[in-house]
Scaffold this motif. Structure first.
Motif, PDB file in Angstrom:
ATOM      1  N   MET A   1       0.853  -1.199   0.000  1.00  0.00           N
ATOM      2  CA  MET A   1       0.000   0.000   0.000  1.00  0.00           C
ATOM      3  C   MET A   1       0.885   1.245   0.000  1.00  0.00           C
ATOM      4  O   MET A   1       1.808   1.357   0.797  1.00  0.00           O
ATOM      5  CB  MET A   1      -0.906  -0.004   1.232  1.00  0.00           C
ATOM      6  N   LYS A   2       0.615   2.178  -0.908  1.00  0.00           N
ATOM      7  CA  LYS A   2       1.451   3.364  -1.026  1.00  0.00           C
ATOM      8  C   LYS A   2       1.252   4.303   0.157  1.00  0.00           C
ATOM      9  O   LYS A   2       0.131   4.684   0.487  1.00  0.00           O
ATOM     10  CB  LYS A   2       1.136   4.091  -2.333  1.00  0.00           C
ATOM     11  N   ASN A   3       2.374   4.639   0.792  1.00  0.00           N
ATOM     12  CA  ASN A   3       2.350   5.563   1.922  1.00  0.00           C
ATOM     13  C   ASN A   3       3.706   6.236   1.976  1.00  0.00           C
ATOM     14  O   ASN A   3       4.694   5.637   2.380  1.00  0.00           O
ATOM     15  CB  ASN A   3       2.070   4.805   3.231  1.00  0.00           C
ATOM     16  N   SER A  12      -3.060   2.755   5.219  1.00  0.00           N
ATOM     17  CA  SER A  12      -3.218   3.828   4.244  1.00  0.00           C
ATOM     18  C   SER A  12      -2.570   5.110   4.745  1.00  0.00           C
ATOM     19  O   SER A  12      -2.407   5.325   5.945  1.00  0.00           O
ATOM     20  CB  SER A  12      -4.698   4.087   3.970  1.00  0.00           C
ATOM     21  N   GLU A  13      -2.224   5.940   3.794  1.00  0.00           N
ATOM     22  CA  GLU A  13      -1.624   7.229   4.150  1.00  0.00           C
ATOM     23  C   GLU A  13      -2.608   8.067   4.966  1.00  0.00           C
ATOM     24  O   GLU A  13      -2.215   8.776   5.900  1.00  0.00           O
ATOM     25  CB  GLU A  13      -1.219   7.963   2.871  1.00  0.00           C
ATOM     26  N   ILE A  19      -3.238   9.018  12.732  1.00  0.00           N
ATOM     27  CA  ILE A  19      -2.422   8.633  13.884  1.00  0.00           C
ATOM     28  C   ILE A  19      -1.415   9.721  14.212  1.00  0.00           C
ATOM     29  O   ILE A  19      -1.198  10.069  15.383  1.00  0.00           O
ATOM     30  CB  ILE A  19      -1.708   7.297  13.595  1.00  0.00           C
ATOM     31  N   LEU A  20      -0.803  10.295  13.172  1.00  0.00           N
ATOM     32  CA  LEU A  20       0.195  11.334  13.381  1.00  0.00           C
ATOM     33  C   LEU A  20      -0.422  12.573  14.024  1.00  0.00           C
ATOM     34  O   LEU A  20       0.180  13.198  14.901  1.00  0.00           O
ATOM     35  CB  LEU A  20       0.855  11.699  12.047  1.00  0.00           C
ATOM     36  N   VAL A  38      -6.731   1.179  15.314  1.00  0.00           N
ATOM     37  CA  VAL A  38      -5.522   0.392  15.031  1.00  0.00           C
ATOM     38  C   VAL A  38      -5.059  -0.235  16.335  1.00  0.00           C
ATOM     39  O   VAL A  38      -5.174   0.379  17.408  1.00  0.00           O
ATOM     40  CB  VAL A  38      -4.416   1.290  14.430  1.00  0.00           C
ATOM     41  N   SER A  39      -4.520  -1.436  16.284  1.00  0.00           N
ATOM     42  CA  SER A  39      -4.148  -2.152  17.499  1.00  0.00           C
ATOM     43  C   SER A  39      -3.095  -1.394  18.301  1.00  0.00           C
ATOM     44  O   SER A  39      -2.259  -0.674  17.738  1.00  0.00           O
ATOM     45  CB  SER A  39      -3.620  -3.549  17.165  1.00  0.00           C
ATOM     46  N   ARG A  40      -3.106  -1.585  19.617  1.00  0.00           N
ATOM     47  CA  ARG A  40      -2.150  -0.928  20.500  1.00  0.00           C
ATOM     48  C   ARG A  40      -0.726  -1.353  20.158  1.00  0.00           C
ATOM     49  O   ARG A  40       0.198  -0.539  20.205  1.00  0.00           O
ATOM     50  CB  ARG A  40      -2.486  -1.306  21.954  1.00  0.00           C
TER      51      ARG A  40
END
Length: 234
Positions: A1-3, A12-13, A19-20, A38-40
């Motif tokens: 996957m492009k990121n 995904s980006e 998250i960022l 998303v998992s810890r």
């Protein structure tokens, strides 16, 4: 996957940016995992890589040629140093037998930097704050004089070593920024109830990075950093 920010990711980006942004807002790994879905374990892995990249960025701005102490991923697979697998307490009731983490804070006109001082002891700091010449025989006086303050995480205390010199850029005392940085740092570290010695450096550099970019949009600053130096899962 492009990121373009996270090479080799199955994420995904768009999700990584989410998250960022949550990281930039200073949420904990648990909070980020709950909000993002998303998992810890995955979040912890990404945040650790991000903190490594932040630390490298801070190191490139270090004002002296000698490198600061770097804790990298290779240390996790090697035999730890004495006490390296213990928690570094950030509250007064620390076990006295655990060697504390001590770091120096230096304020430059345009930014602040920190350095962990493994060879500096509490007795050296106490002597320096009292102006005792005994430090000359230990070879630590001149080194400590290069810092505006020194923090003993075991005692959760900042020792002011610099004077209230005025910053020529904004007219404020340099020590005001040292105090402000320590206030930010102790608040952030207190959330962890103690730190592993192998990650204390990364968290310290994150605090340094956040403080130096406190007047900027941290999310935007991190995006620019990762455009140039993307994370990799390799």
């Amino acid at each position: 996957m492009k990121n373009k920010y996270l090479k080799g990711a199955h994420l995904s980006e768009r999700k990584f940016k989410e998250i960022l942004r949550l990281f930039a807002d200073d949420l904990t790994a648990t909070q980020i995992a709950n909000i993002s879905g998303v998992s810890r374990v995955t979040i912890n892995s990404y945040l650790k890589k991000l903190r490594h990249q932040i630390a490298r960025c801070c190191e490139t701005l270090h004002p002296v040629p000698a490198p600061v102490i770097a804790y990298d991923s290779r240390q996790e697979n090697s035999q730890p140093d004495h006490g390296s697998d213990t928690l570094v307490a950030v509250k007064p009731e620390v076990e006295r037998l655990v060697k504390p983490v001590i770091f120096g804070i230096c304020r430059l006109p345009d930014r602040l930097y920190t350095e962990i001082l493994p060879d500096v002891t509490r007795s050296m700091i106490h002597a320096a704050t009292r102006g005792r010449s005994v430090l000359e025989t230990l070879g630590a006086t001149e080194r400590l004089r290069g810092f505006n303050g020194v923090v003993d995480l075991g005692q959760y205390r900042l020792y002011r070593l610099g004077s209230s010199i005025t910053d020529t850029l904004n007219g404020s005392p340099l020590m005001d920024d040292v105090d402000a940085f320590w206030a930010l740092t102790k608040h952030r570290l207190a959330k962890f109830k103690g730190l592993n010695r192998n990650t204390a450096y990364l968290h310290l550099k994150e605090c340094e990075y956040r403080f130096n970019n406190r007047n900027e949009d941290l999310y935007g600053v991190l995006l620019e950093l990762l455009k140039t130096y993307p994370l990799t899962l390799a």
